[in-house]
Write a protein that holds these residues in place. Structure first.
Motif, PDB file in Angstrom:
ATOM      1  N   CYS A  47     -29.166  11.059  36.278  1.00 32.89           N
ATOM      2  CA  CYS A  47     -28.218  10.570  37.063  1.00 32.89           C
ATOM      3  C   CYS A  47     -28.861   9.776  38.253  1.00 32.89           C
ATOM      4  O   CYS A  47     -28.294   8.536  38.331  1.00 32.89           O
ATOM      5  CB  CYS A  47     -27.264  11.440  37.733  1.00 32.89           C
ATOM      6  N   LEU A  48     -29.986   9.863  38.668  1.00 30.25           N
ATOM      7  CA  LEU A  48     -30.945   9.126  39.680  1.00 30.25           C
ATOM      8  C   LEU A  48     -31.003   7.701  38.964  1.00 30.25           C
ATOM      9  O   LEU A  48     -31.013   6.589  39.592  1.00 30.25           O
ATOM     10  CB  LEU A  48     -32.094   9.635  40.124  1.00 30.25           C
ATOM     11  N   GLU A 103     -29.235   6.611  36.331  1.00 29.98           N
ATOM     12  CA  GLU A 103     -28.157   5.986  36.050  1.00 29.98           C
ATOM     13  C   GLU A 103     -27.826   5.193  37.248  1.00 29.98           C
ATOM     14  O   GLU A 103     -27.046   4.112  37.260  1.00 29.98           O
ATOM     15  CB  GLU A 103     -26.984   6.833  35.672  1.00 29.98           C
ATOM     16  N   ALA A 104     -27.792   5.774  38.575  1.00 29.27           N
ATOM     17  CA  ALA A 104     -27.636   5.389  39.724  1.00 29.27           C
ATOM     18  C   ALA A 104     -28.264   4.124  40.023  1.00 29.27           C
ATOM     19  O   ALA A 104     -27.719   2.986  40.505  1.00 29.27           O
ATOM     20  CB  ALA A 104     -27.758   6.302  40.861  1.00 29.27           C
ATOM     21  N   GLN A 107     -33.610  13.685  38.204  1.00 31.78           N
ATOM     22  CA  GLN A 107     -32.521  13.780  37.551  1.00 31.78           C
ATOM     23  C   GLN A 107     -32.007  12.481  36.737  1.00 31.78           C
ATOM     24  O   GLN A 107     -32.022  11.273  37.226  1.00 31.78           O
ATOM     25  CB  GLN A 107     -31.372  14.407  38.333  1.00 31.78           C
TER      26      GLN A 107
END
Lengths: 369, 302
Positions: free
Chosen positions: B198-199, B201-202, B196
């Motif tokens: 968002c991983l 982004e994290a 994803q």
């Protein structure tokens, strides 16, 4: 709730006048379709996701951004984290202008809404990810990770993978993973949204405990007003990309400057102001229902009960005004009170008096936005 | 309480259904794969009756295996060498391609995947023949190398032989490579699809720069796709017949050509069967190593 007693605001953190803000937004704007990487390109292209937003958050503060979905609160958080870059305005963190800096060069860390834990790493390695990125020495990483796992009470589960954890535990890992970097501010994007109500309450007080324990600035994005009211030192209400009002929970609840803020922070009676025009806010818990007409110095209105909703500790009563004189016929009113304070034979269709003190009402737009 | 006859019937049907759904596939595998393969075992232990026919008689002769390994060991080795080279080069091409399709493809993603698969829509035989004209002595590839004055250098590197491309290992490996590229790209895209955004982004939020985001997040999470790609690419390549036949000379023959030759030209059915079983055993071994190794193991599959 007894309308007579005002609960004091929760102790605000000590702010020395010389402290510079941790997060400072100056007229930050972002339009859909431009720099914005979100999904809403086509339909909303050109409209503002965030418009001329100015905010200043002090060190150690628990600050909340509150607003309905689509109000730009998550976008604001992503602007601060560096995942979006503004079309205009400046973003300063700890006094440094970091408007164009990439996320990994910003002194803030984020707790994602779905946690975004690395599925291939165990709890320890997830938490150690940030310190390792910053190339801290191994003993220092061990110490820091160990300490923060103590703080979030996960030391026992350090070798578990994220998918072996419950939602609440994953939430704690996400918190620890961000906090271990000792950020200037922790950004929380609806962190409790995915939890069930009971766990929410537990994690809410956990958040508060951890914030007090570490003294780190928390910036919480939420659409849950109870969450925002109970946790925040100060909060900001966003509406359609614009800042509506900033203040302490008490200020915003009791003295909102617009109908949007008034209704978003809680149930509200908006009464036409007969003397000056405009609207006056009367919170439902300050409205008393009784068989007897208002006494000297009280305001009152005859009304008919339309709906009764038992809510456990309180009862919510929806009424319609029956006052042909002052143009308030059919005015929708809402009262919230404990069952003990309500007339005994109350039922849908009963007519009775709504009474309130003029001092309990607040003229909207009485305060600067 | 005793279950009603109707409930019992329903329970029986529930147990019965999965088998019914499995049956066509299982029968297919059993009848057309497992039984013929098992049939090769007695054949490999037999001896031919005459030099001019395929009739054999079962003698339990294990020596055939030894002879086959001695005679064709180098060819087996070469086959896996070619297949491994093609897969390795293929992965170097496929990984960045898959990465770009997944993370930069945007709305073009389906089209890009379609383009990757497109060559597979023509018969691989036709493709191999097309390659002979591309790589031939008067073909565009050699013309380009000559105009760039690279022929000598490529000769020196062993990529060309006497200024020719056809009938060299290079040509065979290039042919194998084009065949397997889609099978390397697609599993990688699928594996990366599960990473994803968002991983990433994290990871960026946790102070990881681009390189660290790649090595610590993208690479480990795309490894199942890598493992699947290696299996899907390596195995068919090791048993390929067409590419060595058209693009290679006698010195570039691979094991499948040898089996073909043993059976249909030399009429040595037992030897052909023995070599086939050795190839099968090696492929099975490769699969087991892949599946038991770091490939799919330890990765949480949703």
């Amino acid at each position: 709730m007894n309308p007579g007693t005002l609960q004091p605001d929760r102790q605000a953190p000590l702010q020395r006048p010389g402290d510079r803000p941790v997060i400072e937004l100056e007229k930050v704007s972002l339009r859909f379709g431009g720099q914005f990487s979100g999904q809403l390109g086509g339909q909303f292209a050109g409209q503002f996701a965030v418009e001329e937003l100015s905010l200043s958050i002090a060190p150690g503060e628990f600050f909340s951004l509150l607003g309905p979905s689509g109000s730009g609160k998550s976008t604001t958080l992503r602007l601060i984290a560096g995942f979006e870059h503004p079309d205009g305005g400046r973003i300063r963190l700890q006094g440094l202008d970091l408007t164009g800096a990439p996320p990994h060069r910003r002194p803030v860390n984020m707790v994602f809404q779905n946690y975004a834990l690395f599925p291939h790493l165990d709890v320890w390695d997830n938490v150690a990810f940030g310190p390792r990125s910053q190339r801290l020495a191994a003993p220092q990483i061990r110490r820091r990770v160990g300490e923060i796992l103590e703080v979030v009470r996960l030391s026992e589960l350090a070798r578990r993978r994220p998918h072996e954890l419950s939602g609440g535990q994953q939430q704690r890992v996400a918190l620890a993973r961000a906090l271990v970097n000792a950020p200037a501010a922790l950004l929380l994007d609806e962190p409790l949204g995915a939890l069930d109500p009971d766990l929410r309450r537990v994690m809410r007080s956990e958040l508060q405990r951890i914030q007090r324990e570490l003294g780190i600035t928390f910036l919480l994005v939420t659409h849950d007003r109870e969450e925002a009211l109970s946790l925040s030192d100060r909060l900001a209400v966003l509406h359609q990309g614009r800042l509506e009002q900033v203040g302490t929970p008490r200020q915003l609840y009791d003295r909102p400057c617009s109908a949007v803020v008034a209704t978003f922070l809680g149930a509200a009676n908006l009464l036409p102001d007969s003397s000056a025009g405009g609207l006056r806010l009367l919170r439902p818990e300050r409205l008393r229902l009784s068989e007897t007409p208002p006494q000297q110095g009280e305001c009152g209105l005859r009304a008919q009960v339309r709906e009764l909703a038992f809510q456990g500790a309180t009862v919510e009563v929806r009424l319609a005004g029956r006052d042909g004189l002052a143009g308030r016929d059919g005015l929708a009113l809402i009262a919230i009170d404990t069952s003990a304070n309500l007339p005994e034979n109350l039922c849908v269709g009963s007519e009775l008096w709504c009474r309130w003190n003029h001092a309990d009402t607040h003229r909207l737009a009485d305060c600067p936005p | 309480m005793p279950a009603s006859p109707r409930a019992e019937a329903a329970a029986r049907a529930r147990r019965f259904w999965p088998w019914l759904l499995l049956a066509p596939g299982l029968l297919w595998l059993l009848g057309l794969y497992l039984l013929p393969l098992l049939g090769l075992v007695p054949l490999s232990l037999s001896e031919p009756l005459s030099r001019f026919g395929l009739e054999t008689v079962f003698r339990g002769r294990l020596a055939t295996y030894l002879e086959v390994l001695q005679a064709y060991g180098p060819i087996l080795w070469r086959s896996f060498g070619y297949a491994a080279s093609a897969t390795a080069i293929g992965l170097l091409l496929a990984y960045p391609l898959a990465f770009a399709i997944r993370f930069r493809g945007g709305r073009w993603q389906p089209l890009l995947i379609g383009l990757v698969v497109l060559p597979s829509l023509t018969s691989y035989l036709v493709r191999a023949i097309a390659w002979t004209s591309l790589l031939g002595d008067n073909g565009p590839v050699l013309a380009l190398l000559q105009s760039l004055d690279l022929t000598a250098a490529f000769n020196g590197l062993g990529l060309l032989r006497d200024g020719r491309l056809l009938n060299t290992p290079t040509a065979v490996i290039l042919g194998l490579l084009t065949n397997q590229l889609p099978f390397l790209v697609l599993p990688l895209v699928l594996a990366m699809e599960r990473i994803q955004p968002c991983l990433l982004e994290a990871a960026a939020d946790l102070h990881a720069g681009a390189w660290r985001r790649f090595t610590q997040v993208v690479w480990p999470l795309s490894r199942p796709g890598l493992a699947a790609g290696i299996l899907l690419g390596l195995i068919p390549a090791a048993g390929d017949v067409v590419n060595p036949l058209f693009l290679g000379g006698p010195n570039e023959r691979m094991v499948a050509n040898t089996i073909d030759n043993l059976l249909l030209v030399q009429l040595q059915a037992p030897r052909a069967a023995a070599l086939t079983l050795v190839l099968m055993a090696l492929v099975t071994l490769a699969v087991l190593v892949q599946l038991r190794g770091r490939g799919l193991d330890g990765l949480p599959l949703p």
